[in-house]
Design a protein around this motif. Structure first.
Motif, PDB file in Angstrom:
ATOM      1  N   TYR A 109      18.153  58.781   2.150  1.00  0.00           N
ATOM      2  CA  TYR A 109      17.456  58.571   0.884  1.00  0.00           C
ATOM      3  C   TYR A 109      18.225  59.143  -0.306  1.00  0.00           C
ATOM      4  CZ  TYR A 109      14.007  58.994  -2.798  1.00  0.00           C
ATOM      5  OH  TYR A 109      13.363  58.916  -4.000  1.00  0.00           O
ATOM      6  N   SER A 110      18.173  58.382  -1.404  1.00  0.00           N
ATOM      7  CA  SER A 110      18.771  58.822  -2.669  1.00  0.00           C
ATOM      8  C   SER A 110      17.759  58.564  -3.772  1.00  0.00           C
ATOM      9  CB  SER A 110      20.047  58.027  -2.944  1.00  0.00           C
ATOM     10  OG  SER A 110      20.485  58.248  -4.266  1.00  0.00           O
ATOM     11  N   ASN A 111      17.652  59.477  -4.715  1.00  0.00           N
ATOM     12  CA  ASN A 111      16.772  59.227  -5.853  1.00  0.00           C
ATOM     13  C   ASN A 111      17.566  58.898  -7.108  1.00  0.00           C
ATOM     14  OD1 ASN A 111      17.827  61.687  -6.456  1.00  0.00           O
ATOM     15  ND2 ASN A 111      15.897  62.784  -6.554  1.00  0.00           N
ATOM     16  N   ALA A 164      19.737  56.713  -9.771  1.00  0.00           N
ATOM     17  CA  ALA A 164      19.531  55.323 -10.179  1.00  0.00           C
ATOM     18  C   ALA A 164      20.332  54.938 -11.419  1.00  0.00           C
ATOM     19  CB  ALA A 164      18.045  55.090 -10.438  1.00  0.00           C
ATOM     20  N   HIS A 209      23.418  53.399 -11.613  1.00  0.00           N
ATOM     21  CA  HIS A 209      24.084  52.112 -11.377  1.00  0.00           C
ATOM     22  C   HIS A 209      25.132  51.782 -12.439  1.00  0.00           C
ATOM     23  CE1 HIS A 209      21.915  51.481  -7.817  1.00  0.00           C
ATOM     24  NE2 HIS A 209      22.356  50.260  -7.681  1.00  0.00           N
ATOM     25  N   CYS A 228      26.619  57.232  -8.909  1.00  0.00           N
ATOM     26  CA  CYS A 228      25.544  58.041  -8.322  1.00  0.00           C
ATOM     27  C   CYS A 228      25.489  57.894  -6.800  1.00  0.00           C
ATOM     28  CB  CYS A 228      24.190  57.703  -8.949  1.00  0.00           C
ATOM     29  SG  CYS A 228      23.596  56.029  -8.689  1.00  0.00           S
ATOM     30  N   HIS A 229      26.507  57.250  -6.212  1.00  0.00           N
ATOM     31  CA  HIS A 229      26.614  57.104  -4.752  1.00  0.00           C
ATOM     32  C   HIS A 229      25.371  56.439  -4.192  1.00  0.00           C
ATOM     33  CE1 HIS A 229      29.202  60.986  -4.931  1.00  0.00           C
ATOM     34  NE2 HIS A 229      29.669  60.024  -5.675  1.00  0.00           N
ATOM     35  N   ASN A 230      24.951  55.328  -4.804  1.00  0.00           N
ATOM     36  CA  ASN A 230      23.682  54.742  -4.455  1.00  0.00           C
ATOM     37  C   ASN A 230      23.790  53.260  -4.140  1.00  0.00           C
ATOM     38  OD1 ASN A 230      21.099  53.280  -5.406  1.00  0.00           O
ATOM     39  ND2 ASN A 230      20.464  55.380  -5.048  1.00  0.00           N
ATOM     40  N   ASN A 231      23.067  52.856  -3.118  1.00  0.00           N
ATOM     41  CA  ASN A 231      22.826  51.446  -2.828  1.00  0.00           C
ATOM     42  C   ASN A 231      21.338  51.228  -2.967  1.00  0.00           C
ATOM     43  OD1 ASN A 231      25.464  50.800  -2.059  1.00  0.00           O
ATOM     44  ND2 ASN A 231      25.113  51.353   0.043  1.00  0.00           N
ATOM     45  N   TRP A 255      16.270  53.133  -2.080  1.00  0.00           N
ATOM     46  CA  TRP A 255      17.447  53.758  -2.662  1.00  0.00           C
ATOM     47  C   TRP A 255      18.117  54.566  -1.557  1.00  0.00           C
ATOM     48  CZ3 TRP A 255      18.728  52.533  -7.562  1.00  0.00           C
ATOM     49  CH2 TRP A 255      17.739  51.991  -8.369  1.00  0.00           C
ATOM     50  N   ASP A 301      21.674  56.663  -0.302  1.00  0.00           N
ATOM     51  CA  ASP A 301      22.930  57.306  -0.653  1.00  0.00           C
ATOM     52  C   ASP A 301      24.043  56.764   0.250  1.00  0.00           C
ATOM     53  OD1 ASP A 301      24.272  59.624  -2.093  1.00  0.00           O
ATOM     54  OD2 ASP A 301      24.729  60.105  -0.013  1.00  0.00           O
TER      55      ASP A 301
END
Length: 162
Positions: free
Chosen positions: A91-93, A95, A97, A121-124, A134, A136
């Motif tokens: 999980y990643s919070n 956002a 992008h 932010c190392h996010n998908n 979200w 990581d």
């Protein structure tokens, strides 16, 4: 006149209310973590085309699609191979992008997965029916750099990676 017995009862009631509220918040947080932890990216079988998207994003929401590139057959399989090497870590919070890109994976003409990717932010952000996840990912890995190169080659006039 307020007695000390009344004050003690009032304090006890206040403590019970605060404890109940804190417990409810904790349970909600645990459910959210469990829901995110249970997310598994689809296996992506029989992918026959992939659409690469360069998007304008604010706060993790797509504002507009700036450009797209559709790839099929062998090129789609090469991109799929790079995608499968991505290291998802939970999980990643985050956002932000930036720079914002996205992929749509198709099987037999039907879109089976839509995912946005952010190296900052190392996010998908995986969008599956009715839910947005979200997740990581290891944005500094060799696989992430390979994915970044795919987008740079697909959209050479856009200098989003500085």
């Amino acid at each position: 006149m307020i007695t000390s017995k009344f004050i003690l009862k009032l304090a006890a009631l206040f403590i019970v209310i605060i404890a109940s509220f804190t417990s409810a918040q904790s349970q909600t947080y645990k459910r959210k973590l469990k829901a995110h932890a249970s997310f598994r990216a689809p296996m992506l079988k029989n992918i026959d085309k992939i659409e690469l998207l360069s998007v304008e994003s604010r706060m993790g929401n797509i504002e507009k699609v700036e450009a797209t590139k559709l790839v099929e057959r062998k090129e789609a399989q090469n991109i799929l191979g790079v995608w499968r090497k991505q290291k998802l870590r939970g999980y990643s919070n985050a956002a932000c992008h930036q720079p914002p890109y996205a992929l749509k994976f198709y099987s037999k003409g039907k879109m089976v997965l839509f995912v946005t990717v952010c190296w900052s932010c190392h996010n998908n952000a995986f969008i599956v029916p009715d839910v947005k996840h979200w997740v990581d990912f290891q944005a500094d890995s060799q696989a992430a750099n390979m994915l970044k190169e795919i987008f740079e080659k697909a959209f050479p006039s856009e200098k989003k990676f500085g």
